[in-house]
Motif scaffolding. Structure first.
Motif, PDB file in Angstrom:
ATOM      1  N   MET A  77      -6.497   4.265  -8.438  1.00 38.92           N
ATOM      2  CA  MET A  77      -6.022   3.848  -7.125  1.00 38.92           C
ATOM      3  C   MET A  77      -7.070   3.034  -6.382  1.00 38.92           C
ATOM      4  SD  MET A  77      -2.925   4.790  -6.951  1.00 38.92           S
ATOM      5  CE  MET A  77      -2.662   4.508  -5.213  1.00 38.92           C
ATOM      6  N   VAL A 120      -6.745   2.522   5.326  1.00 37.85           N
ATOM      7  CA  VAL A 120      -5.847   3.183   4.380  1.00 37.85           C
ATOM      8  C   VAL A 120      -6.410   4.554   4.040  1.00 37.85           C
ATOM      9  CG1 VAL A 120      -4.780   3.092   2.092  1.00 37.85           C
ATOM     10  CG2 VAL A 120      -5.136   0.972   3.386  1.00 37.85           C
ATOM     11  N   THR A 134       2.351   5.217  -3.179  1.00 31.43           N
ATOM     12  CA  THR A 134       2.558   6.662  -3.122  1.00 31.43           C
ATOM     13  C   THR A 134       3.422   7.118  -4.304  1.00 31.43           C
ATOM     14  OG1 THR A 134       2.300   6.889  -0.731  1.00 31.43           O
ATOM     15  CG2 THR A 134       3.690   8.510  -1.815  1.00 31.43           C
ATOM     16  N   LEU A 144      -6.314  -0.660  -4.810  1.00 34.32           N
ATOM     17  CA  LEU A 144      -6.486  -0.993  -3.398  1.00 34.32           C
ATOM     18  C   LEU A 144      -7.527  -2.091  -3.197  1.00 34.32           C
ATOM     19  CD1 LEU A 144      -6.217   2.603  -1.954  1.00 34.32           C
ATOM     20  CD2 LEU A 144      -4.642   0.716  -1.489  1.00 34.32           C
ATOM     21  N   LEU A 192      -6.105   7.570   1.342  1.00 31.67           N
ATOM     22  CA  LEU A 192      -5.659   7.842  -0.025  1.00 31.67           C
ATOM     23  C   LEU A 192      -5.940   9.294  -0.369  1.00 31.67           C
ATOM     24  CD1 LEU A 192      -4.857   7.035  -3.000  1.00 31.67           C
ATOM     25  CD2 LEU A 192      -7.281   6.450  -3.318  1.00 31.67           C
ATOM     26  N   VAL A 208       0.833  -1.205   0.000  1.00 32.86           N
ATOM     27  CA  VAL A 208       0.000   0.000   0.000  1.00 32.86           C
ATOM     28  C   VAL A 208       0.866   1.253   0.000  1.00 32.86           C
ATOM     29  CG1 VAL A 208      -1.597   1.362   1.402  1.00 32.86           C
ATOM     30  CG2 VAL A 208      -2.009  -1.088   1.070  1.00 32.86           C
ATOM     31  N   GLU A 209       1.847   1.307   0.878  1.00 32.87           N
ATOM     32  CA  GLU A 209       2.690   2.493   0.969  1.00 32.87           C
ATOM     33  C   GLU A 209       3.486   2.706  -0.320  1.00 32.87           C
ATOM     34  OE1 GLU A 209       3.066   4.747   3.391  1.00 32.87           O
ATOM     35  OE2 GLU A 209       1.939   3.880   5.059  1.00 32.87           O
ATOM     36  N   THR A 230      -0.547   7.395  -0.190  1.00 32.16           N
ATOM     37  CA  THR A 230      -1.254   6.352   0.546  1.00 32.16           C
ATOM     38  C   THR A 230      -0.619   6.246   1.914  1.00 32.16           C
ATOM     39  OG1 THR A 230       0.231   4.716  -0.461  1.00 32.16           O
ATOM     40  CG2 THR A 230      -1.944   4.993  -1.461  1.00 32.16           C
ATOM     41  N   SER A 231      -1.449   6.057   2.927  1.00 29.95           N
ATOM     42  CA  SER A 231      -0.929   6.039   4.291  1.00 29.95           C
ATOM     43  C   SER A 231      -1.711   5.070   5.155  1.00 29.95           C
ATOM     44  CB  SER A 231      -1.014   7.448   4.894  1.00 29.95           C
ATOM     45  OG  SER A 231      -0.562   7.453   6.229  1.00 29.95           O
TER      46      SER A 231
END
Length: 370
Positions: free
Chosen positions: A259, A246, A216, A263, A248, A212-213, A224-225
């Protein structure tokens, strides 16, 4: 800012109103209703839904069948009850007024409501005026988004009293916001005697978080965080479940769609695990249109008449209710609230000196937008 107005604003800050504290949020709504009691303003109170507080729709100005000027403020904050007693006490230090929610965004909401009331009393509005006061912006406006979009479609302009940025800059574009929840399921086992039989959901979640990260892409304005992780039941048990949300942020609708697909398509590293993802775009991107550019230039000219230079900032990473109106094609100005800093922190403050000129600007916008 006169002493009476400052006292009222201080009372607003003392009235702590985190989103999920219905009593606090509704007390803020009570204060707004009382504020409008002596003005020609029609007040509609919408009962809270989904365990959240009430919302208000205020209407004033000429009774003509034409698109209105829409104002939007939220009165929920992120600070838990008790913050004002310990971590962020209410105080004035020079030009700075410290307190939970002063900058984001009770200061801007207060002076905008005063401007709305003054224009209503004088009968000087250029168009019908509608003011939506919401209880849930800090969690994505789940109950008030339909109201905002419905009224927005019948409005000519939208003005949002989120705080000013970077020394008083106005906001004319924001990133879109997506929110997703990821659930990883493995196989439980005793961490000592049956370790090899287990499939650690936390370990698999760590792999997924790395993926996920890695999505970015600063060059495209995509971030993404993963800010929270929850998993496991005991230190001596191989965890069966792990969950994480998550965040976004994207600059364009196309990137939001791309995105979202990425995800929702997260796949487990092996057949020993299951990965399920729910969620989607919470706020569409707020892109600066040509009409929003014209609206900004009008506001800039009014600010010059008042005596200050209005400057727009680069695209803002945080979302607001302005994302909703901009996405349906309504010229939208955001960041019309007070100047200051420290939103969502224990160092939050607003600049008292910014209140009077910003209130004048809001007044003139309501009187001149045609």
């Amino acid at each position: 800012m006169d002493a009476s107005a400052l006292d009222t604003l201080l009372n607003w800050i003392r009235t702590e109103s985190p989103t999920h504290d219905v009593a606090g949020v509704n007390l803020m709504m009570d204060l707004v209703v009382a504020q409008m009691a002596d003005a020609p303003v029609a007040v509609e109170r919408l009962p809270g839904k989904e365990g959240l507080g009430d919302a208000l729709i205020l209407r004033a100005g000429p009774e003509r069948d034409e698109p209105a000027v829409l104002l939007m403020s939220h009165l929920d904050t992120v600070h838990p009850v008790g913050t004002i007693e310990s971590d962020l006490p209410l105080r004035v230090e020079g030009d700075r007024l410290y307190g939970p929610g002063i900058y984001d965004m009770k200061g801007g909401a207060y002076f905008a409501l005063e401007a709305f009331k003054d224009v209503a009393r004088r009968g000087s509005a250029s168009r019908p005026m509608v003011f939506i006061v919401t209880p849930d912006e800090e969690i994505g406006s789940p109950t008030t988004r339909p109201v905002i979009e419905d009224i927005g479609r019948r409005s000519a302009f939208a003005l949002v009293t989120e705080p000013a940025r970077d020394g008083g800059r106005i906001v004319t574009s924001r990133k879109g916001v997506g929110r997703f929840d990821v659930h990883v399921e493995g196989r439980p086992a005793h961490a000592g005697s049956r370790h090899k039989d287990g499939r650690n959901a936390v370990y698999e979640a760590a792999r997924q978080i790395l993926a996920v990260e890695a999505l970015t892409d600063y060059s495209r304005g995509i971030t993404t965080s993963v800010g929270m992780v929850s998993g496991g039941t005991a230190v001596n048990t191989i965890p069966q479940h792990c969950r994480f949300p998550v965040d976004l942020r994207v600059e364009t609708v196309a990137d939001g769609e791309r995105m979202t697909k990425a995800l929702l398509g997260l796949a487990p590293s092996s057949s020993d695990f299951k990965v399920s993802v729910t969620g989607g775009m919470n706020r569409p991107p707020y892109e600066r249109s040509a009409e929003t550019g014209k609206l900004f230039e009008h506001a800039k000219a009014l600010a010059a008449e008042i005596g200050f230079d209005l400057v727009s900032c680069d695209r803002v990473g945080g979302g607001s209710d302005g994302n909703f109106t901009a996405a349906i094609g309504i010229p939208t100005l955001d960041g019309l609230g007070i100047d200051g800093d420290g939103a969502h922190t224990l160092n939050e403050y607003g600049l008292i000196s910014s209140i009077a000129p910003r209130r004048q600007l809001m007044t003139r916008l309501l009187e001149t937008l045609r």
